[in-house]
Write an enzyme that holds these catalytic residues in place. Structure first.
Site, mmCIF file in Angstrom:
data_model
loop_
_atom_site.group_PDB
_atom_site.id
_atom_site.type_symbol
_atom_site.label_atom_id
_atom_site.label_comp_id
_atom_site.label_asym_id
_atom_site.label_seq_id
_atom_site.Cartn_x
_atom_site.Cartn_y
_atom_site.Cartn_z
ATOM 1 N N SER A 229 0.901 -1.227 -0.051
ATOM 2 C CA SER A 229 0.007 0.047 0.044
ATOM 3 C C SER A 229 0.966 1.113 0.037
ATOM 4 O O SER A 229 0.486 2.291 -0.277
ATOM 5 C CB SER A 229 -0.843 0.182 1.314
ATOM 6 N N LYS B 102 0.889 4.270 6.896
ATOM 7 C CA LYS B 102 0.342 5.087 5.957
ATOM 8 C C LYS B 102 0.753 6.799 6.047
ATOM 9 O O LYS B 102 1.615 6.796 6.838
ATOM 10 C CB LYS B 102 -1.318 5.307 5.880
#
Lengths: 133, 175
Positions: B38, B97
């Site tokens: 990701s 993230k």
């Protein structure tokens, strides 16, 4: 959190292992980071875990209007015991379990901590029964 | 008798170093193994493997990064910081993230004309690889209290040792 805790400062034992292991459940009094300010710790009672259906009175001082929510995955619903004067999940919504920092311990040994005291609003008793059914 | 005192010394040293190591990793910095794509290409960039279209990153080539914990005393984060946080859907999982929005920012909801304002004490996180990232676009803004650290450097593999910089978001409305 009246009447469970007094208005004068009270010293209680905070146990940090249950929340790390995922053992905190409904009815426990927990300390959590406020979702609106991570530097503030608040004390509330867990009313529902993920998947539970919670019916709560939105604004007990002014009306009897209730709302029902289902607690999403990974979250818990917390409320103060004094619902007339508590800023809790009815205002900021369900909180992720990762914000819980500890549990007030032991839950049953101290007389005033544990199950909700009996001297509560009859309307709240109806809510409690609706939640459990 | 010499063996028992030797064993006792070993026990004492390991306990001391264990305690120091635990304190350092809890309060200052620790090393984290990055799994998943990701945050590609910032972490775990795709290999030029002979499998053609299928790029696989196995355990031998995953990045290991240094996560600093000093930022958790006053929770002052900036746009573009890469952070480690407990997933709001499962507190046992940790995710990495990048922060693309802070409290007060407006984020445009994809495929709609709405804009969402990030509430106080929350932030909006997105992975650098939007096609393969489960982030705030699915679970909404996350409370800052879920953050467990900020990524500062890549430590492994040796050819990828570098500082992880803040990258400002390329899209999304930020007023």
């Amino acid at each position: 959190m009246l009447p469970t805790f007094n208005l004068t400062n009270e010293l209680v034992l905070l146990e940090r292992i249950s929340t790390r292991n995922g053992k905190a459940g409904s009815g426990d009094v927990v300390i959590l980071q406020s979702p609106e300010n991570p530097r503030k710790l608040v004390t509330k009672r867990i009313i529902g875990m993920e998947g539970d259906k919670i019916t709560y009175i939105v604004d007990p001082k002014n009306s009897d209007r209730t709302e029902t929510v289902i607690v999403p995955k990974g979250h818990v619903w917390v409320q103060g015991d004094n619902i007339y004067n508590s800023y809790d999940s009815r205002n900021f919504g369900p909180v992720p379990y990762g914000l819980l920092k500890g549990k007030i311990w032991p839950s049953s040994a101290f007389g005033s901590i544990g199950k909700r005291p009996e001297t509560v609003d009859p309307a709240l008793k109806v809510l409690e029964q609706t939640n459990q059914s | 008798m010499r063996t028992t005192s030797f064993i006792w010394d070993v026990c004492k040293s390991s306990f001391t170093f264990g305690l120091i190591g635990l304190t350092v990793s809890d309060r200052f910095a620790s090393v984290v193994h990055v799994q998943g794509l990701s945050m590609s290409p910032t972490f775990n960039p795709p290999n030029n493997s002979s499998l053609g279209l299928l790029t696989v990153n196995g355990p031998s080539t995953d990045d290991h990064v240094m996560v600093e914990k000093r930022c958790l005393t006053d929770y002052k984060f900036s746009h573009g910081d890469v952070i480690v946080f407990s997933s709001p859907r499962n507190y046992k999982e940790k995710q990495i993230k990048r922060i693309t929005g802070l409290a007060g920012d407006w984020i445009s909801v994809p495929f709609s004309y709405d804009a969402v304002r990030i509430p106080e004490g929350h932030c909006w996180v997105e992975g650098d690889n939007p096609t393969d990232s489960l982030d705030s676009r699915s679970f909404g803004p996350i409370p800052l209290g879920l953050i467990r650290g900020r990524v500062t450097h890549i430590l492994w593999p040796p050819q990828r040792v570098q500082k992880v910089d803040r990258k400002l978001p390329r899209s999304g409305l930020t007023f």
